[in-house]
Design a protein around this motif. Structure first.
Motif, PDB file in Angstrom:
ATOM      1  N   GLN A  28       7.061  29.623 -15.477  1.00 42.19           N
ATOM      2  CA  GLN A  28       6.842  29.202 -14.096  1.00 42.19           C
ATOM      3  C   GLN A  28       6.906  27.680 -13.928  1.00 42.19           C
ATOM      4  O   GLN A  28       6.670  27.166 -12.838  1.00 42.19           O
ATOM      5  CB  GLN A  28       5.484  29.718 -13.601  1.00 42.19           C
ATOM      6  N   ARG A  29       7.162  26.970 -15.020  1.00 38.41           N
ATOM      7  CA  ARG A  29       7.385  25.519 -15.006  1.00 38.41           C
ATOM      8  C   ARG A  29       6.227  24.761 -14.377  1.00 38.41           C
ATOM      9  O   ARG A  29       6.407  23.850 -13.554  1.00 38.41           O
ATOM     10  CB  ARG A  29       8.712  25.198 -14.317  1.00 38.41           C
ATOM     11  N   HIS A  30       5.035  25.102 -14.788  1.00 39.79           N
ATOM     12  CA  HIS A  30       3.845  24.540 -14.135  1.00 39.79           C
ATOM     13  C   HIS A  30       3.688  23.040 -14.359  1.00 39.79           C
ATOM     14  O   HIS A  30       3.252  22.324 -13.448  1.00 39.79           O
ATOM     15  CB  HIS A  30       2.600  25.285 -14.625  1.00 39.79           C
ATOM     16  N   LEU A  31       3.995  22.562 -15.550  1.00 38.38           N
ATOM     17  CA  LEU A  31       3.818  21.136 -15.791  1.00 38.38           C
ATOM     18  C   LEU A  31       4.791  20.320 -14.955  1.00 38.38           C
ATOM     19  O   LEU A  31       4.428  19.301 -14.358  1.00 38.38           O
ATOM     20  CB  LEU A  31       3.988  20.834 -17.284  1.00 38.38           C
ATOM     21  N   ALA A  32       6.045  20.768 -14.886  1.00 36.77           N
ATOM     22  CA  ALA A  32       7.035  20.064 -14.073  1.00 36.77           C
ATOM     23  C   ALA A  32       6.668  20.118 -12.592  1.00 36.77           C
ATOM     24  O   ALA A  32       6.808  19.138 -11.861  1.00 36.77           O
ATOM     25  CB  ALA A  32       8.420  20.662 -14.299  1.00 36.77           C
ATOM     26  N   ARG A  33       6.183  21.272 -12.136  1.00 36.26           N
ATOM     27  CA  ARG A  33       5.798  21.403 -10.724  1.00 36.26           C
ATOM     28  C   ARG A  33       4.603  20.520 -10.407  1.00 36.26           C
ATOM     29  O   ARG A  33       4.525  19.919  -9.315  1.00 36.26           O
ATOM     30  CB  ARG A  33       5.485  22.864 -10.413  1.00 36.26           C
ATOM     31  N   SER A  34       3.672  20.416 -11.341  1.00 33.86           N
ATOM     32  CA  SER A  34       2.515  19.547 -11.128  1.00 33.86           C
ATOM     33  C   SER A  34       2.953  18.092 -11.004  1.00 33.86           C
ATOM     34  O   SER A  34       2.454  17.342 -10.155  1.00 33.86           O
ATOM     35  CB  SER A  34       1.530  19.710 -12.290  1.00 33.86           C
ATOM     36  N   MET A  35       3.900  17.722 -11.836  1.00 36.32           N
ATOM     37  CA  MET A  35       4.408  16.352 -11.756  1.00 36.32           C
ATOM     38  C   MET A  35       5.150  16.120 -10.442  1.00 36.32           C
ATOM     39  O   MET A  35       5.103  15.029  -9.872  1.00 36.32           O
ATOM     40  CB  MET A  35       5.321  16.076 -12.941  1.00 36.32           C
ATOM     41  N   GLU A  36       5.860  17.138  -9.961  1.00 36.98           N
ATOM     42  CA  GLU A  36       6.557  16.988  -8.687  1.00 36.98           C
ATOM     43  C   GLU A  36       5.565  16.764  -7.548  1.00 36.98           C
ATOM     44  O   GLU A  36       5.789  15.933  -6.664  1.00 36.98           O
ATOM     45  CB  GLU A  36       7.407  18.213  -8.395  1.00 36.98           C
ATOM     46  N   GLU A  37       4.461  17.491  -7.562  1.00 39.24           N
ATOM     47  CA  GLU A  37       3.425  17.282  -6.547  1.00 39.24           C
ATOM     48  C   GLU A  37       2.904  15.854  -6.601  1.00 39.24           C
ATOM     49  O   GLU A  37       2.678  15.226  -5.569  1.00 39.24           O
ATOM     50  CB  GLU A  37       2.275  18.273  -6.778  1.00 39.24           C
ATOM     51  N   GLN A  38       2.720  15.348  -7.831  1.00 45.57           N
ATOM     52  CA  GLN A  38       2.244  13.972  -7.973  1.00 45.57           C
ATOM     53  C   GLN A  38       3.283  12.993  -7.453  1.00 45.57           C
ATOM     54  O   GLN A  38       2.956  12.009  -6.789  1.00 45.57           O
ATOM     55  CB  GLN A  38       1.946  13.703  -9.448  1.00 45.57           C
ATOM     56  N   ALA A  39       4.559  13.272  -7.733  1.00 47.60           N
ATOM     57  CA  ALA A  39       5.619  12.367  -7.303  1.00 47.60           C
ATOM     58  C   ALA A  39       5.727  12.317  -5.781  1.00 47.60           C
ATOM     59  O   ALA A  39       6.084  11.292  -5.208  1.00 47.60           O
ATOM     60  CB  ALA A  39       6.947  12.804  -7.918  1.00 47.60           C
ATOM     61  N   LYS A  40       5.420  13.435  -5.108  1.00 51.45           N
ATOM     62  CA  LYS A  40       5.464  13.451  -3.647  1.00 51.45           C
ATOM     63  C   LYS A  40       4.434  12.494  -3.059  1.00 51.45           C
ATOM     64  O   LYS A  40       4.660  11.882  -2.021  1.00 51.45           O
ATOM     65  CB  LYS A  40       5.208  14.861  -3.142  1.00 51.45           C
ATOM     66  N   ARG A  41       3.301  12.382  -3.727  1.00 51.60           N
ATOM     67  CA  ARG A  41       2.252  11.485  -3.232  1.00 51.60           C
ATOM     68  C   ARG A  41       2.593  10.023  -3.526  1.00 51.60           C
ATOM     69  O   ARG A  41       2.242   9.129  -2.767  1.00 51.60           O
ATOM     70  CB  ARG A  41       0.917  11.845  -3.874  1.00 51.60           C
ATOM     71  N   SER A  42       3.265   9.819  -4.667  1.00 53.62           N
ATOM     72  CA  SER A  42       3.618   8.450  -5.043  1.00 53.62           C
ATOM     73  C   SER A  42       4.921   8.495  -5.818  1.00 53.62           C
ATOM     74  O   SER A  42       4.947   9.023  -6.936  1.00 53.62           O
ATOM     75  CB  SER A  42       2.513   7.823  -5.898  1.00 53.62           C
TER      76      SER A  42
END
Length: 485
Positions: free
Chosen positions: A140-154
């Motif tokens: 489910q690519r959770h680590l990459a998705r978590s990083m994407e959420e972080q990238a959206k904020r900054s």
């Protein structure tokens, strides 16, 4: 075959950490979560980060290089992967000597298991439930998705977070500080996103568990017992500190298991033998403590449980160089199951201790006729050849082994030893260089190959081969450093 593990700095494993209590929901109505992360990290980039992280783990964590245990977790993990959904990358499973109850997944399909899991799991379904959960984190690519959420904020956060993860692998204190600095402003969002990931991994994992033929109750049984065991202790396992297990989540996990037909655990012999091997060699117990652990349980043990306890006692005797006692314990087991890899491994070490090289070689050669290319049998046979000073057949066997399994350090180490004993120093240096490259020690690897090239005949094919590998290692070094920096 007796093996060693790497001891070094203590490291924080910054990855998707284990917390497996299933939440409610229909397993067949899951959204496609594997696409959103593609905007941030491609599968190819995830594989590169995973490879870099794994090299640092080999250099700095006590990874267990035990072919028997490695073969067992590979077989179990591959059985689960074969029944998982959305698999987009190969999987690599490995064991870390750590009594903490924990497991983790990282980029590129890497799944690490602590030996503490074997000490607490009571059957194979419980261990498989841990692995199924971690496999789901990867698919489910959770680590990459978590990083994407972080990238959206900054927009600058993604590079900072990846750099912090890799920095933590090399320097724990600096890495942890960097992670906190990177994520502090968005802590609540990260917590919520992690909870969502864990719930999804629970749902996907329990479906994979069932489809692979394991008892879906293995998941709630294991974590319910774990929560009860550590409920009132002052310092619970790291897993429970980061992922508390309230009664509501344990109840949800049982309700989810009830959605599937019950599949009773078959008391798999391999699981109990693996557990006995961990207790005998990798639990931190002294020989007498391990012996007492097995003996205390023998009175009430039957069937595969009794066999695994006797196997554990045989290992303890072997490791104390009590070869005759070890043989007495092992012979009834070997007679019952003559091609069992766990038994053949110990039988080989007994033969080596008694210098019965011909007997050991013949037994393993016959076993390989039934199971060609089996890693456990090949490494044991290579070890027999080395001990009996049959270096040429050892080299032939290990050349093929390392070609088929280039990412396993134990094969390269044995090959380097065989070459050195056979007075092929250049080839020995090259094999040592491969071990160092697998640990991310690029300059040391390059230096070994430079030495191999230096002592080779000028203009020879071997020298050309070594020089080409030097160029390749330098390119990999540049790519590796770019990821870290």
């Amino acid at each position: 075959m007796r093996t060693t593990f790497f001891r070094s700095l203590k490291m924080t494993l910054l990855s998707t950490t284990l917390a497996m209590l299933p939440a409610m929901g229909q397993a067949n109505n899951l959204p496609d979560m594997g696409t959103t992360a593609a905007a941030t990290l491609s599968i190819e980039m995830e594989s590169q980060y995973g490879d870099a992280y794994m090299r640092m783990l080999r250099a700095s964590r006590p990874i267990i290089s035990d072919p028997v245990l490695q073969s067992y977790i590979n077989d179990l993990g591959n059985q689960l992967v074969a029944n998982a959904s959305d698999v987009k990358t190969p999987f690599t499973f490995f064991l870390i000597r750590n009594s903490e109850v924990n497991a983790f997944a990282f980029f590129g399909g890497y799944v690490g298991l602590h030996t503490g899991l074997f000490l607490h799991a009571q059957d194979e379904s419980e261990l498989a439930s841990v692995m199924a959960h971690e496999i789901a984190h990867v698919t489910q690519r959770h680590l990459a998705r978590s990083m994407e959420e972080q990238a959206k904020r900054s927009p600058a956060a993604l590079a900072a977070m990846i750099g912090s993860l890799l920095l933590a692998a090399a320097s724990p204190e600096a890495g942890i500080a960097a992670i906190h600095a990177t994520t502090a402003a968005n802590m609540q969002g990260q917590i919520n996103y992690t909870r969502s990931n864990e719930q999804e991994a629970d749902r996907v994992g329990i479906e994979t568990l069932y489809r692979s033929g394991f008892d879906p109750y293995g998941m709630p049984n294991f974590f319910g017992r774990l929560a009860d065991q550590f409920r009132y202790v002052s310092k619970p396992p790291a897993m429970l500190l980061t992922h508390p297990l309230p009664e509501s989540r344990i109840t949800d996990s049982r309700l989810r298991a009830e959605q599937y037909p019950r599949q009773l655990d078959q008391n798999h012999l391999a699981f109990h033998l693996a557990k006995a091997r961990v207790i005998a060699r990798f639990s931190g117990l002294q020989a007498q403590q391990s012996r007492d652990w097995f003996i205390r349980r023998q009175a009430k043990a039957q069937g595969v449980f009794a066999d695994s306890l006797q196997y554990g006692l045989a290992i303890v005797a072997l490791d104390q160089h009590q070869y005759q006692q070890a043989q007495t314990l092992l012979n009834p087991l070997l007679k019952k199951s003559p091609n069992n890899r766990f038994y053949l491994d110990v039988a080989t070490d007994i033969d080596l201790g008694l210098k019965r090289y011909d007997i050991a070689a013949k037994r393993l050669e016959n076993a390989l006729k039934l199971a060609p290319d089996n890693a456990v049998l090949e490494l044991n046979l290579a070890n027999v050849y080395l001990n009996s000073k049959q270096y040429a057949p050892a080299i032939r066997l290990l050349q093929r082994y390392t070609h088929q399994r280039p990412n396993e350090t134990v094969g390269w180490n044995l090959l380097a030893q065989a070459y050195a004993n056979h007075q092929q120093l250049a080839e020995s240096y090259a094999a040592q260089g491969e071990v160092m490259a697998l640990r991310g020690q690029w300059q040391k690897a390059i230096n070994r190959y430079i030495e191999a090239s230096r002592i080779s005949e000028l203009g020879s094919l071997n020298q050309a081969r070594f020089d080409a590998r030097i160029d390749q290692l330098r390119r990999e070094q540049v790519r590796f450093n770019a990821l870290r920096n």
